[in-house]
Design a protein around this motif. Structure first.
Motif, PDB file in Angstrom:
ATOM      1  N   SER A  21     -29.840 -17.810  74.354  1.00  0.00           N
ATOM      2  CA  SER A  21     -29.118 -16.608  74.789  1.00  0.00           C
ATOM      3  C   SER A  21     -28.641 -16.737  76.230  1.00  0.00           C
ATOM      4  CB  SER A  21     -30.009 -15.373  74.645  1.00  0.00           C
ATOM      5  OG  SER A  21     -30.340 -15.153  73.290  1.00  0.00           O
ATOM      6  N   GLY A  38     -22.794  -9.171  71.934  1.00  0.00           N
ATOM      7  CA  GLY A  38     -23.819  -9.257  70.896  1.00  0.00           C
ATOM      8  C   GLY A  38     -23.318  -9.953  69.645  1.00  0.00           C
ATOM      9  N   ARG A  42     -24.737 -13.458  68.174  1.00  0.00           N
ATOM     10  CA  ARG A  42     -25.229 -13.563  66.790  1.00  0.00           C
ATOM     11  C   ARG A  42     -24.539 -14.709  66.053  1.00  0.00           C
ATOM     12  NH1 ARG A  42     -25.957  -8.283  67.474  1.00  0.00           N
ATOM     13  NH2 ARG A  42     -23.876  -7.606  66.925  1.00  0.00           N
TER      14      ARG A  42
END
Length: 132
Positions: A21, A38, A42
């Motif tokens: 991340s 986000g 993902r």
């Protein structure tokens, strides 16, 4: 009596998802001038499959689906720069290494040793076995 302990590296001594991340956020800042969204994170995570897909496939798919440019040759080292040790791990491994042999058994190539150095265990463990 236990005389030796063998440990995995990724997702055992550090959180690979957290490192991934942080790497993805740096990638987005460098290429888009903003944090990774986000949805992008993902999808990048799916494309990476926790390191189970080839780096070349990750790079090709990240470019095709998100427009991110990833160098498959430098990706492992770039990811290693974002590794952070889990709380209490260094203290625990250091204590264990005083009473028994401690080794790391991992896969992933040369970047694994860089990760081990980054989390400060390179000089603590007695042996490192890296497949790949």
């Amino acid at each position: 009596m236990i005389r030796a302990l063998l440990l995995d590296l990724d997702d055992t001594l550090f959180d690979r998802h957290a490192a991934f991340s942080a790497w993805a956020d740096d990638l987005a800042w460098a290429q888009r001038g903003r944090s990774v969204s986000g949805d992008e994170l993902r999808l990048l995570g799916e494309l990476d499959a926790r390191g189970q897909r080839s780096r070349r496939e990750l790079a090709n798919d990240a470019y095709a689906r998100l427009g991110f440019v990833i160098d498959p040759n430098t990706f492992p080292a770039a990811l290693a720069e974002h590794v952070m040790i889990e709380d209490g791990v260094a203290r625990t491994i250091t204590r264990l290494a005083e009473i028994m042999r401690v080794g790391i058994v991992t896969n992933g190539g040369a970047a694994q040793r860089r990760k081990l150095a980054r989390i400060g265990l390179e000089e603590v463990v007695h042996a490192v076995f890296v497949s790949g």
